[in-house]
Scaffold this active site. Structure first.
Site, PDB file in Angstrom:
ATOM      1  N   ALA A  33       0.874  -1.177   0.000  1.00  0.00           N
ATOM      2  CA  ALA A  33       0.000   0.000   0.000  1.00  0.00           C
ATOM      3  C   ALA A  33       0.908   1.224   0.000  1.00  0.00           C
ATOM      4  O   ALA A  33       2.107   1.125   0.275  1.00  0.00           O
ATOM      5  CB  ALA A  33      -0.868  -0.015   1.250  1.00  0.00           C
ATOM      6  N   GLY A  66       0.676  -5.094   0.780  1.00  0.00           N
ATOM      7  CA  GLY A  66      -0.529  -5.078  -0.042  1.00  0.00           C
ATOM      8  C   GLY A  66      -0.296  -5.644  -1.426  1.00  0.00           C
ATOM      9  O   GLY A  66      -1.240  -6.116  -2.069  1.00  0.00           O
ATOM     10  N   GLU A 123      -0.731  -9.269  -1.004  1.00  0.00           N
ATOM     11  CA  GLU A 123      -2.158  -9.486  -0.719  1.00  0.00           C
ATOM     12  C   GLU A 123      -2.976  -9.395  -2.006  1.00  0.00           C
ATOM     13  O   GLU A 123      -3.894 -10.182  -2.232  1.00  0.00           O
ATOM     14  CB  GLU A 123      -2.651  -8.480   0.322  1.00  0.00           C
ATOM     15  CG  GLU A 123      -2.063  -8.747   1.707  1.00  0.00           C
ATOM     16  CD  GLU A 123      -2.405  -7.660   2.691  1.00  0.00           C
ATOM     17  OE1 GLU A 123      -2.083  -6.482   2.426  1.00  0.00           O
ATOM     18  OE2 GLU A 123      -2.990  -7.975   3.732  1.00  0.00           O
ATOM     19  N   GLU A 132       4.541  -5.634   7.024  1.00  0.00           N
ATOM     20  CA  GLU A 132       3.787  -4.619   7.747  1.00  0.00           C
ATOM     21  C   GLU A 132       4.201  -4.500   9.214  1.00  0.00           C
ATOM     22  O   GLU A 132       4.187  -3.419   9.777  1.00  0.00           O
ATOM     23  CB  GLU A 132       2.283  -4.913   7.673  1.00  0.00           C
ATOM     24  CG  GLU A 132       1.670  -4.683   6.301  1.00  0.00           C
ATOM     25  CD  GLU A 132       1.767  -5.892   5.385  1.00  0.00           C
ATOM     26  OE1 GLU A 132       2.602  -6.787   5.643  1.00  0.00           O
ATOM     27  OE2 GLU A 132       1.013  -5.942   4.395  1.00  0.00           O
TER      28      GLU A 132
HETATM   29  N1  T1G Z   1       4.692   3.399  -0.052  1.00  0.00           N
HETATM   30  C1  T1G Z   1       5.166   4.611  -0.402  1.00  0.00           C
HETATM   31  N2  T1G Z   1       6.443   4.849  -0.783  1.00  0.00           N
HETATM   32  C2  T1G Z   1       7.279   3.792  -0.784  1.00  0.00           C
HETATM   33  C3  T1G Z   1       6.869   2.490  -0.413  1.00  0.00           C
HETATM   34  C4  T1G Z   1       5.506   2.322  -0.044  1.00  0.00           C
HETATM   35  N3  T1G Z   1       5.016   1.124   0.288  1.00  0.00           N
HETATM   36  N4  T1G Z   1       7.950   1.671  -0.520  1.00  0.00           N
HETATM   37  C5  T1G Z   1       8.976   2.419  -0.933  1.00  0.00           C
HETATM   38  N5  T1G Z   1       8.586   3.689  -1.096  1.00  0.00           N
HETATM   39  C6  T1G Z   1       9.411   4.811  -1.573  1.00  0.00           C
HETATM   40  C7  T1G Z   1      10.600   5.074  -0.654  1.00  0.00           C
HETATM   41  O1  T1G Z   1      10.200   5.938   0.408  1.00  0.00           O
HETATM   42  C8  T1G Z   1      11.573   5.728  -1.618  1.00  0.00           C
HETATM   43  O2  T1G Z   1      11.099   7.072  -1.823  1.00  0.00           O
HETATM   44  C9  T1G Z   1      11.326   4.987  -2.928  1.00  0.00           C
HETATM   45  O3  T1G Z   1       9.997   4.414  -2.819  1.00  0.00           O
HETATM   46  C10 T1G Z   1      12.315   3.868  -3.167  1.00  0.00           C
HETATM   47  O4  T1G Z   1      12.277   3.054  -1.983  1.00  0.00           O
HETATM   48  C11 T1G Z   1      -2.503  -2.925   3.280  1.00  0.00           C
HETATM   49  C12 T1G Z   1      -0.820  -1.875   5.118  1.00  0.00           C
HETATM   50  C13 T1G Z   1      10.242  -2.122  -2.019  1.00  0.00           C
HETATM   51  C14 T1G Z   1      12.199  -3.256  -0.929  1.00  0.00           C
HETATM   52  O5  T1G Z   1       6.620  -2.124   3.831  1.00  0.00           O
HETATM   53  O6  T1G Z   1      10.730  -2.320   1.598  1.00  0.00           O
HETATM   54  O7  T1G Z   1       1.036  -2.698   2.263  1.00  0.00           O
HETATM   55  O8  T1G Z   1      13.189   8.266  -1.095  1.00  0.00           O
HETATM   56  O9  T1G Z   1      14.663   3.520  -1.335  1.00  0.00           O
HETATM   57  O10 T1G Z   1      15.939   0.198  -1.574  1.00  0.00           O
HETATM   58  O11 T1G Z   1      -1.519  -4.796   4.246  1.00  0.00           O
HETATM   59  O12 T1G Z   1      11.137   0.301  -0.664  1.00  0.00           O
HETATM   60  O13 T1G Z   1      12.806   7.780  -3.510  1.00  0.00           O
HETATM   61  O14 T1G Z   1      11.376   9.480  -2.307  1.00  0.00           O
HETATM   62  O15 T1G Z   1      13.315   1.671  -0.204  1.00  0.00           O
HETATM   63  O16 T1G Z   1      14.988  -0.441  -3.871  1.00  0.00           O
HETATM   64  C15 T1G Z   1       4.049  -2.690   3.029  1.00  0.00           C
HETATM   65  C16 T1G Z   1       8.312  -0.916   1.864  1.00  0.00           C
HETATM   66  C17 T1G Z   1       3.399  -1.360   3.087  1.00  0.00           C
HETATM   67  C18 T1G Z   1       7.559  -2.230   1.646  1.00  0.00           C
HETATM   68  C19 T1G Z   1      12.529  -1.282  -2.421  1.00  0.00           C
HETATM   69  N6  T1G Z   1       5.210  -2.629   2.148  1.00  0.00           N
HETATM   70  N7  T1G Z   1       9.304  -0.689   0.834  1.00  0.00           N
HETATM   71  O17 T1G Z   1      13.727  -0.933  -1.781  1.00  0.00           O
HETATM   72  O18 T1G Z   1      14.033   1.441  -2.630  1.00  0.00           O
HETATM   73  S1  T1G Z   1       2.018  -1.349   4.192  1.00  0.00           S
HETATM   74  C20 T1G Z   1       6.426  -2.318   2.642  1.00  0.00           C
HETATM   75  C21 T1G Z   1      10.471  -1.405   0.838  1.00  0.00           C
HETATM   76  C22 T1G Z   1       0.907  -2.369   3.413  1.00  0.00           C
HETATM   77  C23 T1G Z   1      -1.206  -3.656   3.477  1.00  0.00           C
HETATM   78  C24 T1G Z   1      -0.202  -2.899   4.258  1.00  0.00           C
HETATM   79  C25 T1G Z   1      11.477  -0.977  -0.200  1.00  0.00           C
HETATM   80  C26 T1G Z   1      11.596  -1.931  -1.400  1.00  0.00           C
HETATM   81  P1  T1G Z   1      12.187   8.228  -2.217  1.00  0.00           P
HETATM   82  P2  T1G Z   1      13.635   2.442  -1.443  1.00  0.00           P
HETATM   83  P3  T1G Z   1      14.765   0.045  -2.503  1.00  0.00           P
END
Ligand code: T1G
Length: 697
Positions: A63, A102, A105, A125
Site C-alpha cells: 500500500a 498489499g 495481498e 507490515e
Molecule cells: N509506499 C510509499 N512509498 C514507498 C513504499 C511504499 N510502500 N515503498 C517504498 N517507497 C518509496 C521510498 O520511500 C523511496 O522514496 C522509494 O519508494 C524507493 O524506496 C494494506 C498496510 C520495495 C524493498 O513495507 O521495503 O502494504 O526516497 O529507497 O531500496 O496490508 O522500498 O525515492 O522518495 O526503499 O529499492 C508494506 C516498503 C506497506 C515495503 C525497495 N510494504 N518498501 O527498496 O528502494 S504497508 C512495505 C520497501 C501495506 C497492506 C499494508 C522498499 C523496497 P524516495 P527504497 P529500494
C-alpha cells in the site's frame, strides 16, 4: 486508461499492467482505475483469463505508506481483492522484484501466482507497526499453512521465489520471459477449463492447526519472544490465529479492525517515521544526482582487529573483495583466523552454506605490504584511536593509493579534517564510522570533512547501501552524532548512583523504555577500563567507576563490574557494589535519597535530546530524522518510540525545556542548559522536523 493502469490483449488473455514508479505502491491513483478495469474485464465474455503484472523494477511493493493517517479514499485495497475473487475466469499474478505487503495481498486475490526466479515475497507490515490489513493474515495461511504464515507475518522477512514455490504460495517460477510465460500459463488454464477456487475458500492447509490449537499457541509464544514492547507482532499473531477459529468473513473484518487500531497508534507512527527517515538520510544537502558514485571494485582495510575484521566481512558479504593489511603476519593470520571462525559459526547455525563460506573466504587477500593496496578503490583504516597513528597510516596511504582512491577513517571521535590534512588529497578523505560488531550493526556514520568532495560522499552512501548498511552523513565534532549524544545520556550516571539510585534500578528504567540494556550493563559490556583510561588521559575522575577499575572490576570480561556475571553474560546485582556506592556517597557528603523513575528519565534522556538539539544547531546533522536514524540503527533505540527526536516531540519540547531548566538550576551542569534551538522551538510550539533541510514524512 490512465497511465497508472493499462490493459492489453493477447487473444483471450487480458493483461493488466500497473505502472506507478518507483515501487508500484497501491496509491489511490492506481486503485481507482484498476477497479474500473477489473470490473469491465470481469464482465467481458471475450476475456478468457487475466494476467496482472507491473511495469518497472518490481511488482507492487505494498500500500502507499504516505497515505496512512489520512482519510482513505475508495476503492480500498480489500475492495480490489474482493473483485478479483469474484472472477469466474482464471486470474494470474505475474511477479518480479518484490511482492510485499498489499502487493502480495493483491496477488493472493488472484487464483494463481507465477514469478521470476529472482522475485521475493513478504508481508513486512509488522516493521511499520502494522499487520497485513488486506487479507494477508487470512489468505497466506491458506496457501502456505498457518505455521509458515505466522513466521513470515510476525518477522516481516521476505522469502525467495523458490521457497514460495515449495511452500505453495507460487504456482510456477520462470528463469526468463516472465510475462510471455504468464500469458501462456493463463491461456493453458483457460483452455483446460481449470476448476477455480479463490484462496479464501481453500481451507485444507488449516486443518492440522485447527486440530491442535495448543500447539499453535506454543508456536505463537515462540514467535513473539523477541518482540519486546511492540504491539504489532502480537496483533499479527492473533489475526493469523483467527484463521483457525473464525469463518473467513469474520476473521477478515476483525483483521481490518486490528489494522485501524494499529495505524492510528504512536508505535506505527514512530516506525513509519523511521522508514522514511532512513531513506531521507541518504539525501545529503550539497550532493546532487550529478555527483556520480565512483566504482568500488576492491576495498582495502588497515587493521585486522575486531573492527577491521568486521568491516572486511561487511564488504565481502556485500560482494566486494577486500585486501586486509596488518603490521605483522602473525597479527594478519590471527585476524583472518577470527574471520574464518565467524563464517564457520554462521555455517553451523545454518545461516550460511559451506559453499558460500568458501567463496567469501576466497575474497580476502591478506598482506603486510602497503604497496598491495595500490589497486584498491576505497581504503578504510581501523587502527588505534590515536592521532599520531592515524597520521602515520594516512601518510603511507597517500603515497601508495591510486589517484581517485577514497581514503576513509573508522575513527569514532577524532577530527577527520585533521586526518585529511595528513594527505595531499583531502577531498578524497572522509570518515566511515562502523559500529561493533561491524559485520552486524546496520549504522554507518559517514563523517563529512570540510574538503570532502560531493562525489566521495555519494560513493560512501552508495557503497554503504551495497553492503546493507544504513548511511547517515554527519559533521566533524567529538563523537559526531551517536557517541556525542551517548555521552550526554550517561553524563549523570555516577551522580544518580551517589544520590540514591542503584545500577539495577536505573537500568530497569532503560529496559522498561525498550532499550536492549541500560547504561551500567552497557558499560560493563564495553569494558569499564576504556572509560577509566580516557578519564586518566584527560585528568578526570569518576568516584565509582574509578573505584571499580582499581579493584580490577572491568565489567563482563572480568566477570564483574557494576554487576556480577556468574555465567559470563547475565548481570546479577552485587551487594559489594552497592556498599561501595554508599561509601563513596558518605566520602562526598552526599545524602542519599529515593530517586524516582521520572527523575532518572529526566536526567538521562533529556540531556541526550538537548545534545541532539545542539547537534542540529551546529549543522552536525542535516535534519532531526537523521539523528533518529542513527539511534535506531546504531544504538538499539526502541523503534516503537521513533528515535530520540521523534520521542521528544511526543513528550513535548516545552516540558523538556522546563525540566532541563529545573535540573540546570539545581545542579548548574551545562548538560542541562537548554540549547537555543530547543528553547526557541518550545517557545514557538514547533517541533524539530520544522528545522530540517530535508524532511521525513
Ligand atoms: N509506499 C510509499 N512509498 C514507498 C513504499 C511504499 N510502500 N515503498 C517504498 N517507497 C518509496 C521510498 O520511500 C523511496 O522514496 C522509494 O519508494 C524507493 O524506496 C494494506 C498496510 C520495495 C524493498 O513495507 O521495503 O502494504 O526516497 O529507497 O531500496 O496490508 O522500498 O525515492 O522518495 O526503499 O529499492 C508494506 C516498503 C506497506 C515495503 C525497495 N510494504 N518498501 O527498496 O528502494 S504497508 C512495505 C520497501 C501495506 C497492506 C499494508 C522498499 C523496497 P524516495 P527504497 P529500494
Amino acid at each position: 486508461m490512465t497511465q497508472s493502469v493499462t490493459v492489453t490483449r493477447n487473444g483471450g488473455v487480458a493483461i493488466v499492467t500497473l505502472d506507478n514508479p518507483p515501487v508500484n505502491a497501491m496509491s489511490f491513483h492506481v486503485r481507482e482505475p484498476l477497479q474500473k478495469a477489473l470490473l469491465k474485464l470481469r464482465d467481458d465474455d471475450s476475456v478468457e483469463a487475466l494476467v496482472l503484472t507491473c511495469a518497472g523494477r518490481t511488482f507492487v511493493a505494498g500500500a502507499d505508506i504516505t497515505e496512512f493517517g489520512k482519510p482513505v479514499q475508495r476503492p480500498h485495497l480489500p475492495d480490489l481483492i474482493e473483485t478479483l475473487e469474484t472472477f469466474e475466469k482464471p486470474t494470474v499474478a505475474a511477479i518480479h522484484g518484490t511482492a510485499l505487503g498489499g502487493g502480495l495481498e493483491l496477488a493472493m486475490g488472484c487464483h494463481f501466482r507465477v514469478a521470476d526466479r529472482g522475485a521475493k515475497f513478504g508481508l513486512p507490515e509488522v516493521k511499520l507497526g502494522l499487520l497485513p490489513g488486506a487479507g494477508g493474515t487470512q489468505r497466506l495461511p491458506r496457501l502456505v499453512g498457518p505455521s509458515k504464515a505466522l513466521k513470515m507475518i510476525v518477522s516481516g522477512n521476505p522469502i525467495s521465489a523458490a521457497e514460495a514455490h515449495k511452500d505453495g504460495l507460487v504456482d510456477a517460477v520462470f528463469d526468463s520471459d516472465l510475462l510471455a510465460n504468464a500469458i501462456d500459463f493463463a491461456h493453458d488454464l483457460a483452455a483446460r477449463g481449470t476448476i477455480l477456487a479463490p484462496v479464501s475458500v481453500r481451507d485444507e492447509k488449516l486443518a492440522a492447526a485447527r486440530a491442535d490449537l495448543a500447539g499453535f499457541d506454543a508456536e505463537i509464544a515462540e514467535a513473539l519472544k523477541k518482540s519486546r514492547g511492540l504491539d504489532a507482532p502480537a496483533t499479527c499473531a492473533r489475526s493469523v490465529r483467527n484463521a483457525l477459529t473464525m469463518g473467513f468473513g469474520e476473521a477478515l473484518a476483525t483483521e481490518r479492525n486490528y489494522f485501524f487500531e494499529l495505524v492510528l497508534g504512536d508505535q506505527s507512527r514512530a516506525q513509519r517515521h523511521l522508514f522514511f527517515a532512513e531513506r531521507e538520510a541518504a539525501k545529503v544537502p550539497g550532493v546532487g544526482k550529478g555527483d556520480r558514485p565512483r566504482k568500488i571494485a576492491r576495498v582495502g582495510v588497515i587493521g585486522a582487529g575486531t573492527m577491521g575484521g568486521g568491516i572486511s566481512m561487511s564488504f565481502v558479504n556485500g560482494g566486494i573483495p577486500v585486501t586486509l593489511l596488518e603490521m605483522t603476519d602473525e597479527a594478519l593470520q590471527r585476524g583472518l583466523g577470527v574471520i574464518a571462525k565467524n563464517y564457520a559459526i554462521s555455517v553451523s547455525r545454518g545461516s550460511l552454506t559451506e559453499e558460500a563460506k568458501t567463496k567469501r573466504l576466497a575474497m580476502f587477500t591478506g598482506t603486510t605490504d602497503y604497496a598491495d593496496l595500490a589497486d584498491c578503490d576505497l581504503i578504510i583504516e581501523a587502527v588505534f584511536e590515536e592521532m599520531a597513528v592515524k597520521k602515520e597510516v594516512f601518510g603511507k596511504l597517500d603515497a601508495v593509493a591510486k589517484p581517485g582512491a577514497i581514503l576513509a577513517s573508522n575513527t569514532s571521535y577524532l577530527d577527520v579534517n585533521e586526518i585529511a590534512a595528513f594527505t595531499a588529497r583531502p577531498s578524497d578523505v572522509l570518515g566511515m564510522h562502523f559500529f561493533s560488531p561491524a559485520n552486524v550493526m546496520k549504522l554507518l556514520e559517514i563523517v563529512r570533512g570540510e574538503k570532502t568532495a560531493p562525489d566521495v560522499l555519494a560513493t560512501a552512501i552508495a557503497v554503504a547501501k551495497t553492503i546493507g548498511k544504513v548511511p547517515v552523513v554527519v559533521g566533524v565534532c567529538h563523537g559526531f552524532v551517536g557517541n556525542r549524544m551517548l555521552g550526554a545520556r550517561g553524563a549523570e550516571a555516577e551522580d544518580l548512583l551517589l544520590e540514591g539510585a542503584t545500577p539495577a534500578q536505573v537500568d530497569k528504567v532503560f529496559t522498561d523504555f525498550g532499550w536492549p540494556m541500560g547504561t551500567y550493563q552497557m558499560w560493563d559490556l564495553a569494558g569499564l577500563d576504556i572509560g577509566w583510561r580516557t578519564r586518566k588521559s584527560l585528568g578526570k575522575t569518576a568516584a565509582i567507576g574509578d573505584a571499580l577499575c582499581e579493584q580490577g572490576r572491568f565489567g563482563q570480561k572480568t566477570g564483574k563490574g557494576f554487576y556480577l556475571y556468574p555465567d559470563g553474560r547475565t548481570p546479577v546485582t552485587d551487594p559489594e557494589v552497592e556498599a561501595l556506592i554508599e561509601a563513596k556517597a558518605r566520602e562526598k557528603g552526599v545524602n542519599r535519597r529515593t530517586i524516582s523513575t521520572d527523575e532518572i528519565m529526566e536526567r538521562t534522556m533529556y540531556p541526550m535530546i538537548n545534545e541532539g538539539a545542539r547537534i542540529l544547531e551546529e549543522g552536525i546533522a542535516a535534519r532531526s530524522s537523521d539523528i533518529d536514524t542513527v539511534w535506531a540503527n546504531g544504538y538499539g533505540f526502541p523503534v516503537g518510540q521513533g528515535g530520540p527526536m521523534f520521542w521528544a516531540e511526543l513528550v513535548g519540547l516545552p516540558k523538556i525545556v522546563e525540566r532541563l531548566e529545573y535540573w540546570h538550576g539545581r545542579t548548574g551542569k551545562e548538560v542541562y542548559n537548554p540549547s537555543t534551538l530547543l528553547r526557541q522551538l518550545a517557545e514557538n510550539g514547533a517541533g524539530f522536523s520544522s528545522t530540517a533541510k530535508g524532511k521525513a514524512a
